[in-house]
Design a protein around this motif. Structure first.
Motif, PDB file in Angstrom:
ATOM      1  N   LEU A 323      -4.631   6.445  -7.946  1.00  0.00           N
ATOM      2  CA  LEU A 323      -5.488   5.376  -8.803  1.00  0.00           C
ATOM      3  C   LEU A 323      -4.769   4.201  -9.255  1.00  0.00           C
ATOM      4  N   CYS A 324      -3.491   4.421  -9.657  1.00  0.00           N
ATOM      5  CA  CYS A 324      -2.538   3.491 -10.213  1.00  0.00           C
ATOM      6  C   CYS A 324      -2.082   2.643  -9.099  1.00  0.00           C
ATOM      7  N   THR A 325      -1.778   3.115  -8.350  1.00  0.00           N
ATOM      8  CA  THR A 325      -1.288   2.272  -7.180  1.00  0.00           C
ATOM      9  C   THR A 325      -2.014   1.301  -6.134  1.00  0.00           C
ATOM     10  N   LEU A 326      -3.168   2.045  -6.047  1.00  0.00           N
ATOM     11  CA  LEU A 326      -4.378   1.275  -5.063  1.00  0.00           C
ATOM     12  C   LEU A 326      -5.041   0.536  -5.915  1.00  0.00           C
ATOM     13  N   HIS A 327      -5.121   0.720  -7.018  1.00  0.00           N
ATOM     14  CA  HIS A 327      -5.953  -0.071  -8.037  1.00  0.00           C
ATOM     15  C   HIS A 327      -7.546   0.072  -7.689  1.00  0.00           C
ATOM     16  N   CYS A 328      -7.761   1.440  -7.680  1.00  0.00           N
ATOM     17  CA  CYS A 328      -9.147   1.903  -7.414  1.00  0.00           C
ATOM     18  C   CYS A 328      -9.838   2.746  -8.274  1.00  0.00           C
ATOM     19  N   THR A 329     -11.057   3.169  -7.966  1.00  0.00           N
ATOM     20  CA  THR A 329     -11.818   3.966  -8.731  1.00  0.00           C
ATOM     21  C   THR A 329     -11.646   5.461  -8.150  1.00  0.00           C
ATOM     22  N   ILE A 330     -12.204   6.632  -8.790  1.00  0.00           N
ATOM     23  CA  ILE A 330     -12.400   7.905  -8.058  1.00  0.00           C
ATOM     24  C   ILE A 330     -13.432   7.709  -6.964  1.00  0.00           C
ATOM     25  N   ASP A 331     -14.334   6.980  -7.098  1.00  0.00           N
ATOM     26  CA  ASP A 331     -15.361   6.820  -6.017  1.00  0.00           C
ATOM     27  C   ASP A 331     -14.574   6.142  -4.738  1.00  0.00           C
ATOM     28  N   ASP A 332     -13.650   5.309  -5.230  1.00  0.00           N
ATOM     29  CA  ASP A 332     -12.969   4.705  -3.952  1.00  0.00           C
ATOM     30  C   ASP A 332     -12.228   5.787  -3.203  1.00  0.00           C
ATOM     31  N   LEU A 333     -11.396   6.882  -3.944  1.00  0.00           N
ATOM     32  CA  LEU A 333     -10.639   7.782  -3.542  1.00  0.00           C
ATOM     33  C   LEU A 333     -11.627   8.769  -2.573  1.00  0.00           C
ATOM     34  N   SER A 334     -12.808   8.828  -2.866  1.00  0.00           N
ATOM     35  CA  SER A 334     -13.885   9.749  -2.187  1.00  0.00           C
ATOM     36  C   SER A 334     -14.439   8.854  -1.024  1.00  0.00           C
ATOM     37  N   ASN A 335     -14.190   7.716  -1.005  1.00  0.00           N
ATOM     38  CA  ASN A 335     -14.806   6.918   0.175  1.00  0.00           C
ATOM     39  C   ASN A 335     -13.786   6.892   1.309  1.00  0.00           C
ATOM     40  N   GLU A 336     -13.933   7.590   2.380  1.00  0.00           N
ATOM     41  CA  GLU A 336     -12.777   7.582   3.458  1.00  0.00           C
ATOM     42  C   GLU A 336     -12.501   6.318   4.040  1.00  0.00           C
ATOM     43  N   THR A 337     -13.374   5.380   4.229  1.00  0.00           N
ATOM     44  CA  THR A 337     -13.186   4.010   4.632  1.00  0.00           C
ATOM     45  C   THR A 337     -12.467   3.295   3.952  1.00  0.00           C
ATOM     46  N   GLU A 338     -12.856   3.136   2.780  1.00  0.00           N
ATOM     47  CA  GLU A 338     -12.244   2.351   1.790  1.00  0.00           C
ATOM     48  C   GLU A 338     -10.779   2.905   1.283  1.00  0.00           C
ATOM     49  N   PHE A 339     -10.813   4.147   1.274  1.00  0.00           N
ATOM     50  CA  PHE A 339      -9.529   4.706   0.874  1.00  0.00           C
ATOM     51  C   PHE A 339      -8.364   4.367   1.913  1.00  0.00           C
ATOM     52  N   LYS A 340      -8.783   4.700   3.106  1.00  0.00           N
ATOM     53  CA  LYS A 340      -7.910   4.536   4.399  1.00  0.00           C
ATOM     54  C   LYS A 340      -7.283   2.935   4.510  1.00  0.00           C
ATOM     55  N   ARG A 341      -8.292   2.069   4.187  1.00  0.00           N
ATOM     56  CA  ARG A 341      -8.231   0.748   4.262  1.00  0.00           C
ATOM     57  C   ARG A 341      -7.134   0.074   3.102  1.00  0.00           C
ATOM     58  N   LYS A 342      -7.279   0.679   1.841  1.00  0.00           N
ATOM     59  CA  LYS A 342      -6.469   0.118   0.776  1.00  0.00           C
ATOM     60  C   LYS A 342      -5.165   0.781   0.996  1.00  0.00           C
ATOM     61  N   LEU A 343      -4.909   1.880   1.415  1.00  0.00           N
ATOM     62  CA  LEU A 343      -3.522   2.604   1.589  1.00  0.00           C
ATOM     63  C   LEU A 343      -2.862   2.008   2.812  1.00  0.00           C
ATOM     64  N   ALA A 344      -3.514   1.910   3.834  1.00  0.00           N
ATOM     65  CA  ALA A 344      -2.888   1.234   5.228  1.00  0.00           C
ATOM     66  C   ALA A 344      -2.551  -0.207   4.774  1.00  0.00           C
ATOM     67  N   GLU A 345      -3.336  -0.983   4.110  1.00  0.00           N
ATOM     68  CA  GLU A 345      -2.887  -2.268   3.592  1.00  0.00           C
ATOM     69  C   GLU A 345      -1.664  -2.313   2.846  1.00  0.00           C
ATOM     70  N   LEU A 346      -1.420  -1.541   2.064  1.00  0.00           N
ATOM     71  CA  LEU A 346      -0.405  -1.193   1.116  1.00  0.00           C
ATOM     72  C   LEU A 346       0.886  -1.085   2.034  1.00  0.00           C
ATOM     73  N   ILE A 347       0.727  -0.095   2.583  1.00  0.00           N
ATOM     74  CA  ILE A 347       1.662   0.553   3.515  1.00  0.00           C
ATOM     75  C   ILE A 347       2.355  -0.396   4.698  1.00  0.00           C
ATOM     76  N   ALA A 348       1.606  -1.257   5.065  1.00  0.00           N
ATOM     77  CA  ALA A 348       1.749  -2.293   6.167  1.00  0.00           C
ATOM     78  C   ALA A 348       2.696  -3.384   5.237  1.00  0.00           C
ATOM     79  N   ASN A 349       2.167  -3.825   4.290  1.00  0.00           N
ATOM     80  CA  ASN A 349       2.681  -4.843   3.516  1.00  0.00           C
ATOM     81  C   ASN A 349       4.240  -4.419   2.967  1.00  0.00           C
ATOM     82  N   LEU A 350       4.309  -3.034   2.558  1.00  0.00           N
ATOM     83  CA  LEU A 350       5.615  -2.738   2.078  1.00  0.00           C
ATOM     84  C   LEU A 350       6.458  -2.500   3.318  1.00  0.00           C
ATOM     85  N   ILE A 351       6.365  -2.205   4.537  1.00  0.00           N
ATOM     86  CA  ILE A 351       6.792  -2.091   5.857  1.00  0.00           C
ATOM     87  C   ILE A 351       7.545  -3.504   5.746  1.00  0.00           C
ATOM     88  N   ASP A 352       6.721  -4.427   5.884  1.00  0.00           N
ATOM     89  CA  ASP A 352       6.915  -5.947   6.214  1.00  0.00           C
ATOM     90  C   ASP A 352       8.069  -6.550   5.093  1.00  0.00           C
TER      91      ASP A 352
END
Length: 377
Positions: A323-352
């Motif tokens: 919740l804190c890192t992805l700046h999202c809500t519980i509903d976002d965590l339950s939404n597979e598409t939105e959750f994967k998008r947010k986490l993938a974006e964060l990871i890609a940016n950190l790798i760069d």
């Protein structure tokens, strides 16, 4: 605020880090604090080679271990490279890690590098004590003038130390004033905290996109314990089958290690969203490297299963990390598409970002020749 003293010029002392364009002044004073706290001087007299070795040692952790940028004018990393000190095995000794680093550097350090490290910084650190005398003077004569002033006014203006030059080896000789030795010892916690604050602010300014700078000025391996996180994954693996995202092997509670997908030396934390169980031998191979971005999809897919498990079991500590890192809500965590998008974006940016800081990129698992031979029998 630094403690006042009726004898010493605390106002001048408070300005020693003003206009800091490279790391040398901060590293020099951190080294002076080490010398004072460990009583490594003789009546205030400091060994130049030991001082330069401590400067390199204090720089090693942020610049080599954590790969922080120290500034365009900084030559510290170059000195460590010349001395072949970019690969100190921290696990090779039972010594305190800083002692091991310092001892290794001291054995390799030489007179040429000591002279280069101490070529300017001892004079620059004293300039606030002689600002009137040095005002308008060209840089070419400031060193010699500061040397003269530090000796001439050692017992009336009380600079932190006086500077002399040894005729035998032509190295600078610093002698800390007895009044400053007493002041620093009496107020050591406050002064060291003040220096550390200035050090962190300097590193943050030079590395604006790097996370958790405050955790990257020293080594404290207690903080990388993964006991709590491992218990969570053990519980998950009791009822769920999971493959290693790098090797494809089935994971069990006995064959996995918890990997920081983005290296711990970059993120400096153990939050659940960056951890992934992988085959132990694979974890050793990956070490401090950045995975190829093709693994991001498998990584985020695994974390979809993990967050679903955490939500089902109301594991608040795990949920809070996401919740804190992805700046999202519980509903976002339950939404597979939105959750994967947010986490993938964060990871890609950190790798760069980590790649720009010098971390090795595009790691993939390569089965060793021995493993291949064994699998054929």
């Amino acid at each position: 605020m630094l403690p006042n003293d009726p004898t010493l010029d605390i106002a001048a002392f408070s300005r020693i880090f003003n206009n800091t364009t490279n790391s040398y002044k901060l590293l020099l004073f951190k080294s002076l604090l080490t010398i004072i706290s460990s009583n490594l001087h003789v009546n205030g007299v400091i060994d130049s080679k030991q001082l330069s070795s401590l400067i390199l040692a204090h720089a090693w952790v942020p610049s080599v271990y954590y790969k922080l940028y120290l500034g365009s004018q900084d030559q510290i990393y170059k000195h460590l490279y010349v001395l072949s000190l970019l690969d100190i095995d921290l696990a090779s000794s039972s010594k305190n890690h800083f002692e091991l680093i310092t001892d290794t550097i001291s054995r390799n350090n030489d007179e040429v590098i000591t002279k280069d490290i101490l070529k300017y910084v001892p004079y620059r650190l004293l300039q606030p004590f002689f600002s009137d005398e040095l005002q308008g003077k060209k840089d070419a004569i400031k060193n010699a003038l500061t040397t003269t002033l530090s000796c001439l006014h050692f017992d009336d203006k009380y600079p932190i130390y006086k500077i002399e030059h040894c005729k035998t080896d032509k190295l600078v000789k610093l002698t800390i004033h007895a009044q400053w030795l007493q002041y620093i010892k009496q107020n050591f916690a406050i002064i060291s905290g003040w220096v550390e604050l200035n050090w962190v602010q300097y590193l943050q300014a030079k590395n604006p996109n790097t996370p958790t700078i405050t955790s990257k000025t020293s080594l404290d391996f207690d903080r990388i314990s993964l006991v709590k996180q491992r218990k969570f994954w053990d519980k998950y693996l009791e009822d769920n089958q999971l493959e290693c995202i790098f090797t494809g092997e089935i994971l069990t509670k006995s064959n996995y290690a918890l990997d920081h997908f983005i290296p711990w030396t970059y993120v400096a934390h153990n939050q659940y969203w960056n951890l992934i169980p992988i085959i132990s031998s694979c974890n050793s191979s990956k070490s401090n490297k950045l995975p190829n971005k093709t693994f991001i999809d498998s990584f985020t897919s695994t974390h979809v299963q993990v967050i679903t498990f955490a939500l089902k079991n109301n594991n608040k500590a795990v949920i809070e990390d996401y919740l804190c890192t992805l700046h999202c809500t519980i509903d976002d965590l339950s939404n597979e598409t939105e959750f994967k998008r947010k986490l993938a974006e964060l990871i890609a940016n950190l790798i760069d970002s980590a790649a720009l800081q010098g971390f090795e990129q595009n790691w993939t698992w390569k089965q060793s020749d021995d493993s291949i031979l064994q699998s054929e029998f």
